[in-house]
Design a protein around this motif. Sequence first.
Motif, short mmCIF file in Angstrom:
data_model
loop_
_atom_site.label_atom_id
_atom_site.label_comp_id
_atom_site.label_asym_id
_atom_site.label_seq_id
_atom_site.Cartn_x
_atom_site.Cartn_y
_atom_site.Cartn_z
N SER A 1 -28.43 -13.11 -18.04
CA SER A 1 -27.04 -12.61 -18.54
C SER A 1 -26.97 -11.04 -18.40
N ASN A 2 -27.90 -10.31 -18.59
CA ASN A 2 -28.04 -8.90 -18.35
C ASN A 2 -27.20 -8.49 -17.05
N ILE A 3 -27.20 -9.42 -16.00
CA ILE A 3 -26.49 -9.08 -14.77
C ILE A 3 -24.93 -8.73 -15.10
N ILE A 4 -24.40 -9.56 -15.85
CA ILE A 4 -22.88 -9.73 -16.29
C ILE A 4 -22.74 -8.25 -17.04
N TYR A 5 -23.11 -8.27 -18.20
CA TYR A 5 -22.86 -6.96 -18.92
C TYR A 5 -23.11 -5.85 -18.38
N LYS A 6 -24.39 -5.62 -17.68
CA LYS A 6 -24.81 -4.30 -16.98
C LYS A 6 -24.12 -4.13 -15.58
N ARG A 7 -23.27 -5.31 -15.22
CA ARG A 7 -22.89 -5.24 -13.66
C ARG A 7 -23.50 -5.00 -12.69
N ILE A 8 -24.83 -5.64 -12.68
CA ILE A 8 -25.80 -5.29 -11.89
C ILE A 8 -25.49 -6.05 -10.63
N ARG A 9 -25.95 -5.50 -9.29
CA ARG A 9 -25.47 -6.06 -8.11
C ARG A 9 -26.96 -6.56 -7.57
N ILE A 10 -27.08 -7.87 -7.43
CA ILE A 10 -28.50 -8.28 -6.89
C ILE A 10 -28.04 -8.88 -5.56
N GLN A 11 -29.02 -8.25 -4.55
CA GLN A 11 -28.63 -8.69 -3.15
C GLN A 11 -29.84 -8.96 -2.49
N GLY A 12 -29.98 -10.28 -2.03
CA GLY A 12 -31.29 -10.86 -1.25
C GLY A 12 -30.95 -10.19 0.31
N PHE A 13 -31.99 -10.11 1.02
CA PHE A 13 -31.77 -9.60 2.58
C PHE A 13 -32.85 -10.20 3.39
N VAL A 14 -32.59 -10.25 4.72
CA VAL A 14 -33.65 -10.62 5.61
C VAL A 14 -33.79 -9.45 6.70
N VAL A 15 -34.75 -9.15 7.06
CA VAL A 15 -35.04 -7.93 8.01
C VAL A 15 -34.45 -8.59 9.29
N LEU A 16 -34.70 -9.64 9.61
CA LEU A 16 -34.03 -10.02 10.91
C LEU A 16 -32.46 -9.68 11.36
N ASP A 17 -31.75 -9.44 10.03
CA ASP A 17 -30.33 -9.09 10.22
C ASP A 17 -30.21 -7.61 10.58
N PHE A 18 -31.27 -6.91 10.56
CA PHE A 18 -30.98 -5.50 10.63
C PHE A 18 -31.83 -4.80 11.99
N TYR A 19 -32.17 -5.74 12.76
CA TYR A 19 -33.10 -5.22 13.98
C TYR A 19 -32.23 -4.49 15.05
N ASP A 20 -30.80 -4.80 14.95
CA ASP A 20 -30.14 -3.74 15.85
C ASP A 20 -30.23 -2.32 15.24
N LYS A 21 -30.68 -2.16 14.23
CA LYS A 21 -30.83 -0.64 13.97
C LYS A 21 -32.20 -0.12 14.02
N TYR A 22 -33.12 -0.96 14.77
CA TYR A 22 -34.19 -0.40 15.09
C TYR A 22 -34.69 0.78 15.78
N SER A 23 -33.64 1.14 16.74
CA SER A 23 -33.88 2.34 17.51
C SER A 23 -33.55 3.41 16.52
N ASN A 24 -32.60 3.30 15.56
CA ASN A 24 -32.11 4.29 14.51
C ASN A 24 -33.19 4.80 13.59
N PHE A 25 -34.04 3.37 13.25
CA PHE A 25 -35.19 3.57 12.46
C PHE A 25 -36.36 4.38 12.93
N LEU A 26 -36.55 4.02 14.28
CA LEU A 26 -37.37 4.89 15.22
C LEU A 26 -37.36 6.35 15.20
N GLU A 27 -36.09 6.57 15.57
CA GLU A 27 -35.76 8.22 15.30
C GLU A 27 -35.67 8.63 14.23
N PHE A 28 -35.64 8.19 13.09
CA PHE A 28 -35.84 8.72 11.63
C PHE A 28 -37.23 8.66 11.29
N VAL A 29 -38.10 7.63 11.59
CA VAL A 29 -39.36 7.72 10.94
C VAL A 29 -40.61 8.40 11.81
#
Length: 341
Positions: A268-296
């Motif tokens: 219930s803390n999620i409600i009154y603290k207005r928390i955003r909970i987001q799951g994610f899967v790395v596979l959805d972000f592989y199009d950013k792999y070259s940006n990642f390499l440029e950065f890291v």
Amino acid sequence: NKQVILKDYVNGFPKESNFDFKTNIVEFKVPGGSNSVLVKNLYLSCDPYMRMRMGKPDPSTAALAQAYAPGQPIFGYGVSRVIESGHPDYKKGDLLWGIVGWEEYSVITPMTHMHFKIQHTDVPLSYYAGLLGMPGMTAYAGFYEVCSPKKGETVYVSAASGAVGQLVGQFAKMMGCYVVGSAGTKEKVDLLKTKFGFDDAFNYKEEQDLSAALKRCFPKGIDIYFENVGGKMLDAVLLNMNPLGRIAVCGMISQYNLENQEGVHNLSNIIYKRIRIQGFVVLDFYDKYSNFLEFVLPCIKEGKITYVEDVADGLEKGPEALVGLFHGKNVGKQVVVIARE
Ligand code: NDP
């Protein structure tokens, strides 16, 4: 060709005895135009998500993680060298990272977002099983894309000394956040503070009251939680989140081996603290792999990012290294080396 096979579907915690070794013959000729590539596997990555593949096929996770077949070699991320190629984009001697069998040699059909050609070899090759591969992309996407971090915010990372966590902590420090991590041994807690630059760290196994430990480390509350473990830790974090806080749900390793997942009580803390909970899967972000390499890559070369690996020597050590993840045996990114070149 030595292979690691799954003996039968796993219930509960995986054990070394769930795996066996077998040998098969590899055909060293790959027909031209077949799009297949014969690779020699150099490094294998031990990843907690592989537990999902060890159970009976589950329709709810099948699209993400296809189950291993009993009697067949298991597979996962690895770093490999091309021996023979029938694929127009790969030639003998090329290096790649992506999904391969747990075996000395694999025949693969390289696929977009599953196999990546290695272009930069002035860094340790094993990094492509961790920092410069899937776990690194997970930390990058999870922190920068999902957490919406801002300078000066407070960040908590669980399983913080592992493959993903050690990077999230360092990215958060680079952004000017206050960062605390937790891990399961004194050695790991020391690493967090001395090697990865976390502002504070604690051993969650030694805390009677996780919420009190978090209150001690975050007297002004948590703005961002990078969730790797789930269960009781998530419950304690919810009590300590700040209003408009964000929780990036990367993993819940404490739940992977349980028949019935633990309940979370403080939702219930999620409600009154207005928390955003987001799951994610790395596979959805592989199009950013070259940006990642440029950065890291510059960060590695300038010494702004450091990476600790735990290297098991030889395919024979693979099962032990893999099941060790679920008991916190690994210190840093768990890799298995089959061959160094
Ligand atoms: P790690 O290198 O951190 O290894 C796993 C660590 O988890 C262990 O060393 C252990 O450290 C900790 N652990 C094990 N069991 C428990 C438990 N019951 N409670 C608390 N901690 C435990 O793994 P990764 O960095 O590769 O992965 C971290 C998380 O990220 C996992 O949950 C994984 O599934 C997830 N992940 C998610 C991805 C995605 O796309 N969403 C992609 C990659 C990873 P300790 O000694 O500290 O207990």
